[in-house]
Design an enzyme around this catalytic site. Structure first.
Site, PDB file in Angstrom:
ATOM      1  N   TYR A  46       2.272  -9.599  13.358  1.00  0.00           N
ATOM      2  CA  TYR A  46       1.821  -8.229  13.575  1.00  0.00           C
ATOM      3  C   TYR A  46       0.897  -8.163  14.791  1.00  0.00           C
ATOM      4  O   TYR A  46       0.774  -9.139  15.538  1.00  0.00           O
ATOM      5  CB  TYR A  46       1.197  -7.674  12.296  1.00  0.00           C
ATOM      6  CG  TYR A  46       2.213  -7.587  11.175  1.00  0.00           C
ATOM      7  CD1 TYR A  46       3.383  -6.842  11.342  1.00  0.00           C
ATOM      8  CD2 TYR A  46       2.041  -8.276   9.975  1.00  0.00           C
ATOM      9  CE1 TYR A  46       4.348  -6.784  10.342  1.00  0.00           C
ATOM     10  CE2 TYR A  46       2.995  -8.217   8.972  1.00  0.00           C
ATOM     11  CZ  TYR A  46       4.154  -7.470   9.159  1.00  0.00           C
ATOM     12  OH  TYR A  46       5.095  -7.412   8.181  1.00  0.00           O
ATOM     13  N   GLY A  93       1.201 -15.049  -4.335  1.00  0.00           N
ATOM     14  CA  GLY A  93       1.871 -13.795  -4.061  1.00  0.00           C
ATOM     15  C   GLY A  93       2.867 -13.424  -5.137  1.00  0.00           C
ATOM     16  O   GLY A  93       2.531 -12.769  -6.122  1.00  0.00           O
ATOM     17  N   ARG A 137      -7.073 -13.274   8.015  1.00  0.00           N
ATOM     18  CA  ARG A 137      -5.866 -14.029   7.693  1.00  0.00           C
ATOM     19  C   ARG A 137      -5.140 -14.464   8.966  1.00  0.00           C
ATOM     20  O   ARG A 137      -4.927 -13.662   9.872  1.00  0.00           O
ATOM     21  CB  ARG A 137      -4.912 -13.199   6.830  1.00  0.00           C
ATOM     22  CG  ARG A 137      -3.794 -14.066   6.246  1.00  0.00           C
ATOM     23  CD  ARG A 137      -2.883 -13.298   5.333  1.00  0.00           C
ATOM     24  NE  ARG A 137      -2.061 -14.212   4.544  1.00  0.00           N
ATOM     25  CZ  ARG A 137      -0.977 -13.833   3.871  1.00  0.00           C
ATOM     26  NH1 ARG A 137      -0.587 -12.590   3.880  1.00  0.00           N
ATOM     27  NH2 ARG A 137      -0.284 -14.709   3.174  1.00  0.00           N
ATOM     28  N   GLN A 154      -6.709  -5.224   2.810  1.00  0.00           N
ATOM     29  CA  GLN A 154      -6.205  -5.841   4.038  1.00  0.00           C
ATOM     30  C   GLN A 154      -5.944  -4.746   5.077  1.00  0.00           C
ATOM     31  O   GLN A 154      -5.181  -3.809   4.831  1.00  0.00           O
ATOM     32  CB  GLN A 154      -4.925  -6.629   3.779  1.00  0.00           C
ATOM     33  CG  GLN A 154      -4.513  -7.469   4.982  1.00  0.00           C
ATOM     34  CD  GLN A 154      -3.184  -8.168   4.803  1.00  0.00           C
ATOM     35  OE1 GLN A 154      -2.162  -7.515   4.618  1.00  0.00           O
ATOM     36  NE2 GLN A 154      -3.190  -9.487   4.872  1.00  0.00           N
TER      37      GLN A 154
END
Length: 367
Positions: free
Chosen positions: A181, A321, A228, A101
């Site tokens: 982000y 996760g 994502r 990622q």
């Protein structure tokens, strides 16, 4: 006997996944060395979990400018590439597939990471969040609004990170464009008030994402690029929904159909947004009819719900996760109908092997 949907094989671009259980990207803060490079401990951690159909690594910063948390690994230096080579080799030796990622935190950073300089962001708006610095959690600051030169450099940094990832042996990359982000900050009117080509209209605010995809596909095959998104993130990482939030993601996801991507990775809402205006509470149901490619869904799924989403055609694979933190053999436990081990939240972001590589498998527990 028919296999449960989660355990059926899946074609992802030109890759064959042995099942539809995806290990979601999770920040674990174990790159506690001057280079912020992955170590043998990372290689063991990911090797233990290689029975996943696909592993997506923790977010890895594309440059020094992109960092915003202590001890997170990068993918911009030679030492980091060498560290990641150990990881990809370990996973491939176990027959697994692994994407990295690619991460830029934008304004969710702190001057402590940048020699006193301000973090970069689309606009000079403080997210009023916290940054995990070498001196502990600190309040975020008002960031520096990126110049056009800064934006072009960031696009180059994503391209270079993808090139490095390919050299390190990864099967592909996931562009981290969610969770408040940098790229998510560009998408949102509450964090992007620019008046140039990267602000204003929905198309302008999404522009950087498509320029990054176009740059990365100069280095690696288009069908090895994943993405994502978290369309209904609200009240976390300084993000606030408004009336243009969902229409922005409608535009992005529709336009992604013009690309031959490996997958689109969507998150259901992280928190209760039932009383929040402008939010889409059921992400997979909204976007499965829109997106024509492979869809991975994520956020607090158990085995039963994961199987149901695939069976009902709401997703092609499900990303897990926290269950992967304490269950390195999550696939085998799903196959056996075994109880899952509980995770220790106190060791999520610490250093060393405790709470990282010391969780036993189901078979080891039985012995």
């Amino acid at each position: 006997m028919n296999k449960q949907p989660l355990l059926q094989a899946l074609t992802l671009g030109d890759l064959e996944l042995k099942n539809r259980v995806v290990m979601a990207p999770m920040t674990r803060n174990r790159a506690d060395n001057p280079e912020n490079a992955p170590t043998d401990l990372h290689a063991e951690y990911y090797r233990q979990r290689a029975s996943a159909g696909l592993i997506i690594t923790e977010g890895s910063q594309i440059s020094k400018r992109a960092v915003g948390y202590i001890f997170t690994p990068g993918i911009y230096s030679e030492a980091q590439v060498e560290g990641w080579k150990k990881v990809t080799q370990a996973v491939h030796d176990e027959g697994g597939k692994i994407f990295i990622q690619l991460w830029h935190v934008g304004r969710i950073s702190h001057p402590d990471f940048h020699g006193g300089d301000l973090p970069h962001a689309p606009s000079a708006i403080n997210p009023n969040a916290k940054s995990y610095t070498p001196k502990g959690f600190k309040e975020t600051v008002t960031p520096k609004e990126m110049t056009l030169e800064d934006i072009q450099q960031t696009i180059l940094d994503f391209r270079n990170a993808a090139k490095n990832a390919w050299a390190a042996g990864f099967d592909g990359v996931e562009i981290h464009s969610s969770n408040g982000y940098l790229l998510h900050q560009f998408f949102s009117r509450t964090s992007n008030v620019r008046t140039d080509a990267y602000g204003g209209s929905i198309e302008n605010r999404a522009k950087i994402l498509f320029e990054i995809i176009d740059a990365i596909k100069q280095e690696i095959p288009e069908n090895r690029i994943g993405l994502r998104l978290n369309p209904s993130l609200h009240g976390i990482f300084g993000m606030t929904m408004d009336e243009e939030s969902i229409p922005t993601f409608d535009y992005i996801i529709e336009k992604l159909n013009e690309y031959d991507l490996a997958y689109l990775h969507l998150s259901e809402p992280f928190n209760d947004v039932s009383e929040v205006p402008f939010v889409e509470p059921e992400i997979a149901k909204r976007y499965r009819p829109v997106y024509k490619g492979t869809l991975i869904i994520n956020a607090n799924f158990d085995q039963e719900e994961g199987n149901r989403y695939i069976l009902e055609g709401l997703a092609d694979a499900v990303a897990y996760g926290k269950p992967y933190i304490s269950n390195p053999d999550l696939v085998e436990r799903f196959e056996a109908g075994a109880e899952l081990a509980e995770w220790d939240q106190d060791t999520f972001y610490t250093q060393g092997e405790k709470g990282y590589t010391d969780y036993p498998t189901y078979q080891e527990e039985k012995v």
